[in-house]
Enzyme design. Structure first.
Site, PDB file in Angstrom:
ATOM      1  N   HIS A 244       0.801  -1.229   0.000  1.00  0.00           N
ATOM      2  CA  HIS A 244       0.000   0.000   0.000  1.00  0.00           C
ATOM      3  C   HIS A 244       0.833   1.278   0.000  1.00  0.00           C
ATOM      4  O   HIS A 244       0.667   2.149  -0.850  1.00  0.00           O
ATOM      5  CB  HIS A 244      -0.910   0.023   1.231  1.00  0.00           C
ATOM      6  CG  HIS A 244      -1.753  -1.189   1.388  1.00  0.00           C
ATOM      7  ND1 HIS A 244      -2.878  -1.412   0.653  1.00  0.00           N
ATOM      8  CD2 HIS A 244      -1.622  -2.269   2.210  1.00  0.00           C
ATOM      9  CE1 HIS A 244      -3.435  -2.565   1.009  1.00  0.00           C
ATOM     10  NE2 HIS A 244      -2.686  -3.102   1.950  1.00  0.00           N
TER      11      HIS A 244
HETATM   12  C1  BDR Z   1      -2.166   0.722   5.706  1.00  0.00           C
HETATM   13  O1  BDR Z   1      -2.306   0.174   6.991  1.00  0.00           O
HETATM   14  C2  BDR Z   1      -1.076  -0.239   7.477  1.00  0.00           C
HETATM   15  O2  BDR Z   1      -1.195  -1.499   8.078  1.00  0.00           O
HETATM   16  C3  BDR Z   1      -0.116  -0.214   6.314  1.00  0.00           C
HETATM   17  O3  BDR Z   1       1.196   0.116   6.728  1.00  0.00           O
HETATM   18  C4  BDR Z   1      -0.682   0.836   5.406  1.00  0.00           C
HETATM   19  O4  BDR Z   1      -0.217   2.120   5.746  1.00  0.00           O
HETATM   20  C5  BDR Z   1      -2.921  -0.141   4.709  1.00  0.00           C
HETATM   21  O5  BDR Z   1      -4.260  -0.186   5.053  1.00  0.00           O
END
Ligand code: BDR
Ligand code: CA
Length: 320
Positions: A244
């Site tokens: 992400h």
């Molecule tokens: C986001 O949530 C976190 O767990 C990850 O690092 C990312 O920023 C994805 O939903």
């Protein structure tokens, strides 16, 4: 062709496996991105843990920038680390070499204010928040004089077609919805790199295995982290692991890789099923549904997305 000036950048993060990959991209593209500082916020793990990770990652990646630690908990909500996805250390099973680096003495909120105001006013800075938005909300509330100096907030969070932390909400927004609301309504140009796009990018199992076992000095650590991600509840039945947070930097570097839409987006700060939802108003007849944000809706070329990530890893292995 005229060489473009590198973009002034500050990454606010909670490493976090995918945060770690975002930092790796910042290192691999240092000719185009001028990283001024890394700030940390509690999210995937405790503030202490994510700050230690940011310090160790900065050393591993040869990023000679200050790391300042910020808020240990959300503005209003209880903190809720994502150890199920990122492991007890925040970086899966991966143990990075201890860097011995120390965080800046100022809290990240103060550190951000000083760093932003010390830039020549005509330069501007792009903020890249890839964790809960607690630090950024406090910065904008406590020091509104920074707002005209922030040219763009390019964040990872939200989604306009459902969530990952809950059916409605993405983790970063769900974790601190009040902070997200403050940032979304601050009047600064904002790009939301949410799940709509981030779930379309990512690496395959063989690609992650290649990183893990390929003998690269840097990429092996990332292969190990991403292998843990693949074993988590979210990904154990999937062929591609989303990365992400790296999407923010990929968008800044390669905007044409993504389809976007300009939409009014509201953060749900309620308590119920839709806490932290980023609700996009897509009623096309509305002339003014409120301020619009740029929403990444699609990755146009997922294979290219992968190639850029893998090429960046290879360059880091070569010490580039
Ligand atoms: C986001 O949530 C976190 O767990 C990850 O690092 C990312 O920023 C994805 O939903
Ligand atoms: Ca993150």
């Amino acid at each position: 062709m005229e060489q473009q000036k590198p973009l002034n950048l500050i990454i606010d993060c909670d490493p976090g496996v995918d945060d770690a990959v975002a930092l790796a991209l910042a290192a691999a593209f240092r000719d185009r991105l001028r990283l001024l500082a890394i700030t940390t916020v509690a999210g995937n793990q405790t503030l202490e843990r994510v700050t230690a990770n940011a310090l160790n990652l900065s050393a591993l990646l040869g990023l000679d920038v200050p790391v300042a630690s910020g808020c240990a908990e959300p503005l209003v909500r209880e903190k809720a680390p994502a150890a199920d996805i990122h492991g007890p250390t925040g970086l899966g099973d991966c143990r990075l070499p201890e860097s011995g680096r120390r965080p800046a003495s100022d809290n990240a909120v103060l550190f951000l204010q000083n760093t932003i105001l010390s830039l020549p006013p005509e330069e501007g800075v792009t903020l890249v928040p890839i964790g809960p938005l607690t630090n950024i909300a406090l910065l904008l509330k406590a020091f509104p004089e920074v707002k005209p100096r922030i040219s763009h907030i390019c964040l990872m969070g939200g989604g306009i077609n459902g969530g990952n932390r809950t059916a409605a909400a993405e983790f970063n927004i769900w974790a601190d919805p009040e902070a997200a609301h403050m940032v979304f309504t601050a009047g600064i140009p904002l790009t939301m790199c949410g799940l709509d796009a981030t779930m379309q990018g990512g690496l395959t199992r063989p690609q992650v295995e290649g990183l893990r076992t390929g003998g690269g000095k840097v990429s092996a650590y990332f292969g190990e982290m991403l292998d843990f991600y693949f074993r988590s509840l979210n990904y154990r039945n999937r062929d591609v692991v989303a990365i992400h947070d790296a999407t923010t930097l990929l968008y800044l570097l390669y905007p044409d890789l993504f389809a976007t839409a300009q939409l009014p987006v509201t953060v749900d700060c309620g308590e119920g099923l839709t806490r932290g939802m980023t609700l996009a108003d897509r009623r096309s007849f509305l002339e003014d549904g409120g301020p619009r944000v740029t929403v990444l809706t699609d990755v146009k070329d997922p294979q290219r997305y992968q190639e850029i990530l893998l090429d960046a890893m290879a360059r880091l292995d070569q010490g580039a």
